[in-house]
Write an enzyme that holds these catalytic residues in place. Structure first.
Site, PDB file in Angstrom:
ATOM      1  N   ASP A 283       4.090  -1.518   0.391  1.00 15.46           N
ATOM      2  CA  ASP A 283       3.411  -1.624  -0.900  1.00 15.46           C
ATOM      3  C   ASP A 283       2.667  -2.968  -0.953  1.00 15.46           C
ATOM      4  OD1 ASP A 283       3.467  -0.023  -3.688  1.00 15.46           O
ATOM      5  OD2 ASP A 283       3.517  -2.150  -4.129  1.00 15.46           O
TER       6      ASP A 283
ATOM      7  N   TYR B 140      -2.013  -6.523 -10.103  1.00 14.05           N
ATOM      8  CA  TYR B 140      -3.067  -5.517  -9.947  1.00 14.05           C
ATOM      9  C   TYR B 140      -4.395  -6.057 -10.490  1.00 14.05           C
ATOM     10  CZ  TYR B 140       0.303  -1.919  -8.636  1.00 14.05           C
ATOM     11  OH  TYR B 140       1.252  -1.179  -7.974  1.00 14.05           O
TER      12      TYR B 140
ATOM     13  N   HIS C 258       7.992   6.143  -0.126  1.00 14.17           N
ATOM     14  CA  HIS C 258       7.285   4.881  -0.312  1.00 14.17           C
ATOM     15  C   HIS C 258       8.206   3.667  -0.253  1.00 14.17           C
ATOM     16  CE1 HIS C 258       3.920   2.417  -1.497  1.00 14.17           C
ATOM     17  NE2 HIS C 258       4.565   1.960  -2.550  1.00 14.17           N
TER      18      HIS C 258
END
Length: 404
Positions: free
Chosen positions: A192, A330, A382
């Site tokens: 990630d 982000y 993930h």
């Protein structure tokens, strides 16, 4: 599980001081969390079957009930405190990290970086097998000294009060951290955000790294990535495996609204600081397959993540009030998630089938011209260190073996 020796720290009064740290959450904070969970006002049931409208009400209800009636934060707090933890200031920001040195003389130093919606909790299962391999099916030649930092704005690290803390700056900070601990040459691993930061460490500081391992390789050709994002049909000329991955990434991009929201309006997510269950539902809806794997945990299925695994991480976010500060990463990021970053040093790659984009070997070889290891796993998603720790540990050992 046992405490291990830690590296000698600089003097406490110096700018580079390394201060011992332990987690001690006041009872009053846990009582307030419980009060808010019990007072949660839930929505009505979704109007469809499955996950197309997000987290199903049944999952929310099961999570809320378990959190309020059975979950015990003190268990994970004890797990964290069984390992040496520290705080040090880097580039004006406090960085929290776990640092466990192996008893094996030739252990290699390895820094491991988590992602979102993750924390150092994700990596707790892999610390002992990496630092004490002879107890966990390996040999002394498989040993690592392990460093696991909390990213800025996450967990017990400081929350940036200024802009600029994107993956590139974090990558530089991690190099400073490793050198401060006395490691002149070291390895790095991540998934990630951790994968992007690890790639950038390799790009920005290639002389300091022996190699990297990634379980979210930045390997999608830019033109392919643009087409999947735009929802275009797969182009001609792809192999069957490449076409399958193309379709998998296209499906993910249709459900990536959480990233758009954090990438443009993180401060609007103030509700993540006010409602524990609101925070939980936002965090577990990372991608549809991860949501399915987490939902099954609250439906009584005993595989992969447990209810405690999921709530350990969410509770850490709640107690540190990092729902919004973590989201700002982000907003800060300007790098493509899945495209090559220009890594030239040795790279080991793990591809887990239920990940967002388990890059095929053909793309990984193009992205990483010095790829020394590739493994396509038959199970896992993930959050590899969290859900499939044995498989990830095996890949880290095998992937770095030629660098010893």
């Amino acid at each position: 599980m046992k405490k291990s020796e830690s590296a000698v720290a600089p003097s406490i009064g110096s700018a580079a001081a390394i201060r011992p740290f332990e987690v001690h959450i006041p009872d009053a904070d846990l009582d307030e969390l419980h009060r808010r969970i019990v007072a949660t006002r839930l929505p009505e049931k979704e109007t469809v079957n499955g996950f197309s409208q997000g987290v199903p009400l049944a999952t929310i209800e099961a999570l809320t009930h378990y959190w309020a009636s059975e979950y015990d934060w003190r268990k994970v707090e004890a797990k964290m405190n069984a390992y040496p933890q520290f705080i040090t200031e880097i580039d004006g920001l406090d960085i929290h990290f776990i640092h466990v040195r192996s008893r094996h003389e030739d252990a290699l130093p390895l820094i491991i970086t988590h992602g979102w919606p993750g924390s150092v909790v994700e990596q707790l299962k892999i610390i002992d097998p990496l630092t004490d391999p002879t107890t966990y099916g390996g040999t002394a030649a498989d040993a690592f000294h392990v460093v696991i930092p909390s990213m800025p704005g996450y967990g017990f690290s400081g929350k940036p009060a200024e802009t600029g803390w994107g993956p590139e700056r974090i990558a530089d900070a991690w190099v400073v951290l490793m050198k401060r601990l006395g490691y002149e040459k070291f390895l790095a691993q991540g998934g990630d955000w951790g994968a992007i930061i690890t790639d950038m460490m390799a790009v920005q500081s290639p002389d300091d790294l022996l190699g990297i391992h990634t379980n979210m390789p930045g390997a999608i050709p830019p033109d392919i990535n643009r087409m999947t994002f735009a929802g275009e049909p797969a182009p001609a000329g792809l192999s069957p495996e490449e076409k399958e991955i193309y379709e998998q990434l296209s499906a993910f991009y249709k459900d990536v609204y959480y990233a758009f929201f954090m990438g443009t309006r993180p401060e609007t997510l103030a509700g993540l600081s006010d409602s524990p269950v609101g925070l939980a539902t936002f965090m577990i809806d990372h991608d549809r397959r991860s949501l399915e794997l987490i939902a099954r945990s609250f439906a009584g299925e005993k595989e992969g993540l447990t209810c405690d695994d999921v709530l350990d991480n969410i509770t850490l976010f709640w107690l540190t009030n990092t729902g919004v500060s973590a989201a700002r990463l982000y907003w800060e990021n300007k790098l493509p998630f899945f495209e090559p970053k220009g890594v030239k040093i040795p790279v080991a790659v793990s591809a887990f089938p239920d990940d967002l984009c388990p890059a095929p070997r053909s793309w990984a070889e193009q992205a990483y011209p010095n790829m020394i290891y590739y493994k396509k796993q038959d199970k896992g998603g993930h959050f590899a260190a969290w859900e499939q720790p044995e498989r990830l540990v095996a890949d880290i050992r095998a992937g770095f073996r030629s660098l010893r």
